[in-house]
Design an enzyme around this catalytic site. Structure first.
Site, PDB file in Angstrom:
ATOM      1  N   TYR A 174       0.799  -1.209  -0.055  1.00  0.00           N
ATOM      2  CA  TYR A 174      -0.049   0.001  -0.176  1.00  0.00           C
ATOM      3  C   TYR A 174       0.909   1.360   0.045  1.00  0.00           C
ATOM      4  O   TYR A 174       1.776   1.353   0.851  1.00  0.00           O
ATOM      5  CB  TYR A 174      -0.866  -0.127   1.151  1.00  0.00           C
ATOM      6  CG  TYR A 174      -1.972   0.994   1.436  1.00  0.00           C
ATOM      7  CD1 TYR A 174      -3.163   1.013   0.554  1.00  0.00           C
ATOM      8  CD2 TYR A 174      -1.810   1.943   2.217  1.00  0.00           C
ATOM      9  CE1 TYR A 174      -4.106   1.994   0.650  1.00  0.00           C
ATOM     10  CE2 TYR A 174      -2.946   2.945   2.380  1.00  0.00           C
ATOM     11  CZ  TYR A 174      -4.037   2.985   1.471  1.00  0.00           C
ATOM     12  OH  TYR A 174      -4.919   4.053   1.434  1.00  0.00           O
ATOM     13  N   GLU A 296     -11.616  -1.488  -1.859  1.00  0.00           N
ATOM     14  CA  GLU A 296     -11.232  -3.118  -1.585  1.00  0.00           C
ATOM     15  C   GLU A 296     -12.508  -3.714  -1.405  1.00  0.00           C
ATOM     16  O   GLU A 296     -13.398  -3.272  -0.940  1.00  0.00           O
ATOM     17  CB  GLU A 296     -10.336  -3.044  -0.225  1.00  0.00           C
ATOM     18  CG  GLU A 296      -8.852  -2.252  -0.481  1.00  0.00           C
ATOM     19  CD  GLU A 296      -8.476  -1.716   0.710  1.00  0.00           C
ATOM     20  OE1 GLU A 296      -9.053  -1.660   1.826  1.00  0.00           O
ATOM     21  OE2 GLU A 296      -7.337  -0.855   0.559  1.00  0.00           O
ATOM     22  N   LYS A 339     -13.420   1.300   1.992  1.00  0.00           N
ATOM     23  CA  LYS A 339     -12.032   2.106   2.009  1.00  0.00           C
ATOM     24  C   LYS A 339     -12.247   2.987   3.353  1.00  0.00           C
ATOM     25  O   LYS A 339     -13.040   3.520   3.790  1.00  0.00           O
ATOM     26  CB  LYS A 339     -12.047   2.909   0.791  1.00  0.00           C
ATOM     27  CG  LYS A 339     -10.679   3.586   0.725  1.00  0.00           C
ATOM     28  CD  LYS A 339      -9.674   2.751   0.216  1.00  0.00           C
ATOM     29  CE  LYS A 339      -8.131   3.267   0.311  1.00  0.00           C
ATOM     30  NZ  LYS A 339      -7.740   3.303   1.558  1.00  0.00           N
ATOM     31  N   THR A 340     -10.660   2.732   4.027  1.00  0.00           N
ATOM     32  CA  THR A 340     -10.672   3.770   5.009  1.00  0.00           C
ATOM     33  C   THR A 340      -9.829   4.829   4.602  1.00  0.00           C
ATOM     34  O   THR A 340      -9.190   4.764   3.507  1.00  0.00           O
ATOM     35  CB  THR A 340      -9.798   2.670   6.078  1.00  0.00           C
ATOM     36  OG1 THR A 340      -8.625   2.451   5.445  1.00  0.00           O
ATOM     37  CG2 THR A 340     -10.679   1.623   6.760  1.00  0.00           C
ATOM     38  N   GLY A 341      -9.640   5.759   5.514  1.00  0.00           N
ATOM     39  CA  GLY A 341      -8.964   7.023   5.239  1.00  0.00           C
ATOM     40  C   GLY A 341      -8.533   7.784   6.425  1.00  0.00           C
ATOM     41  O   GLY A 341      -9.321   7.871   7.311  1.00  0.00           O
ATOM     42  N   SER A 342      -7.300   8.375   6.607  1.00  0.00           N
ATOM     43  CA  SER A 342      -6.974   9.107   7.876  1.00  0.00           C
ATOM     44  C   SER A 342      -6.038  10.193   7.319  1.00  0.00           C
ATOM     45  O   SER A 342      -5.296  10.012   6.370  1.00  0.00           O
ATOM     46  CB  SER A 342      -6.215   8.134   8.847  1.00  0.00           C
ATOM     47  OG  SER A 342      -7.044   7.122   9.154  1.00  0.00           O
TER      48      SER A 342
END
Length: 394
Positions: A174, A296, A339-342
């Site tokens: 990633y 994903e 999907k994650t996000g930070s």
């Protein structure tokens, strides 16, 4: 639109009901509201989250539940107009833009990135394809640029001198520099700056009016402050290819529009329909997850443990062997996309299931563990679809 005050665990919540009317709708919203309240209160308390928006779409009906404050200093409450940093959920927009470029004939995913950055000709990175970049398979590009890469010239130099650890297309690692270059090269192919393409073309084409790369002055009051682990008010810092990798700021209500476009793109123009479908193509499997472009993907119904494994820290930080799908798997509706996000001060998670017409987005002005986001979203999705076993609160 009407606002319904609710309270739970000491947090003030306001639920905004969109496109739903009548007694049955009110009953439906009350039931969903109780579920979301039961998720949001403990989640915010456990993770010291000051402000949060939870947006839900269920078979064409939209709900946005707002909690807490967008700014501790001013006490301004989270509303439907509050803008959150969505971090790496931005990659799903970058993927959509690149797929739009392919659908419009501006590029092929088989192209080398050197076609659009001639400076990379003869480099090892030129051996990778645009698809390799978009699926984190270029050969081991790292999660972040080294600290010394601070401008375009140094970025190009980094890519020219980079040495792969693996053959392109063989392992997933990633990487912001990977999908960042994917988006940058796509914009080069289209002949516009990336930020302008997002602001002036993609967001409007999707009907998103509260989504930005650079927050304009007239929206500044809506831009939430994020909070670091120490409680300091923060916002995302400028960085190389930040727009492409983690640069979107948007409202949770706008995210519902994007989720719904991904579940049913029939109202969009043909190239954009093709682009969204292209982001749903599966290219390889790894740890129970199928990698699309940005998204994903999991078989549906899926269990919580599988989602937690696919969103674990190891999936972000470690290289993984993959099972290549040849040919790539066409888009499927009976799947869960997520999907994650930070960023340093914000945490986001988006998940949806096209076959069931359900989706959820969690936006918070605190970066808190992915596992907490996944469990919270799963509980809400399970309340919307009895195919998912109920997950206990913890």
């Amino acid at each position: 639109m009407r606002n319904i005050p609710q309270s739970t665990f000491g947090f003030l919540a306001a639920a905004s009901l969109i496109l739903v009317t009548g007694a049955h709708a009110a009953e439906q919203e009350d039931g969903l509201g109780r579920v979301v309240d039961a998720v949001a209160g403990p989640l915010m308390a456990k993770n010291d989250i000051s402000g949060m928006a939870i947006a839900v779409t269920a078979k064409g009906k939209r709900y946005v539940f707002n909690y807490g404050v967008a700014s501790k200093a001013s006490g301004q409450k989270v509303t439907d107009a509050t803008l959150f940093e969505i971090g790496s959920v931005s990659k799903t927009f970058t993927a959509t833009l690149a797929a739009y470029a392919e659908a419009s004939g501006d590029l092929s995913f088989a192209d080398s990135p050197s076609k659009f950055l001639p400076e990379l000709a003869g480099s090892r990175l030129a051996e990778a394809s645009m698809l390799d970049l978009g699926t984190y398979m270029a050969g081991g590009l790292p999660l972040q640029f080294p600290d010394e890469v601070t401008d375009h010239k140094k970025m190009v130099g980094y890519y020219k001198n980079w040495k792969p650890s693996y053959a392109p297309g063989t392992r997933r690692l990633y990487s912001n520099p990977s999908i960042g270059l994917f988006g940058y090269a796509a914009a080069q192919a289209m002949g516009w700056p990336f930020d302008d393409l997002m602001q002036q073309k993609l967001f409007p084409a999707l009907g998103l009016s509260h989504s930005f790369i650079t927050v304009p002055k007239n929206e500044a009051d809506n831009y939430a402050y994020g909070y670091s682990k120490s409680g300091k008010a923060v916002r995302v810092s400028p960085g190389v290819l930040d727009s492409e990798a983690y640069g979107v700021k948007m409202s949770a209500s706008d995210m519902l529009g994007f989720i719904e476009a991904n579940m049913n793109a029939s109202g969009l123009d043909d190239p954009l329909q093709a682009a969204i479908a292209a982001t749903h193509v599966g290219y390889y499997k790894v740890a129970g997850m199928t990698q699309g472009l940005g998204w994903e993907i999991y078989a549906y119904p899926t269990d919580l443990e599988q989602l937690l494994a696919g969103n674990a820290t190891e999936m972000t930080l470690q290289a993984h062997e993959i099972e290549k799908l040849s040919p790539p798997r066409p888009p499927v509706n009976d799947a869960l996309f997520n999907k994650t996000g930070s960023t340093n001060g914000f945490g986001a998670y988006v998940a949806f299931v096209p076959s069931q017409g359900i989706g959820v987005a969690l936006f918070a002005n605190k970066n808190y563990p992915n596992s907490e986001r996944v469990k919270a979203a799963y509980r809400i999705l399970a309340a919307l679809d009895d195919q998912l076993p109920a997950a206990s609160a913890d």
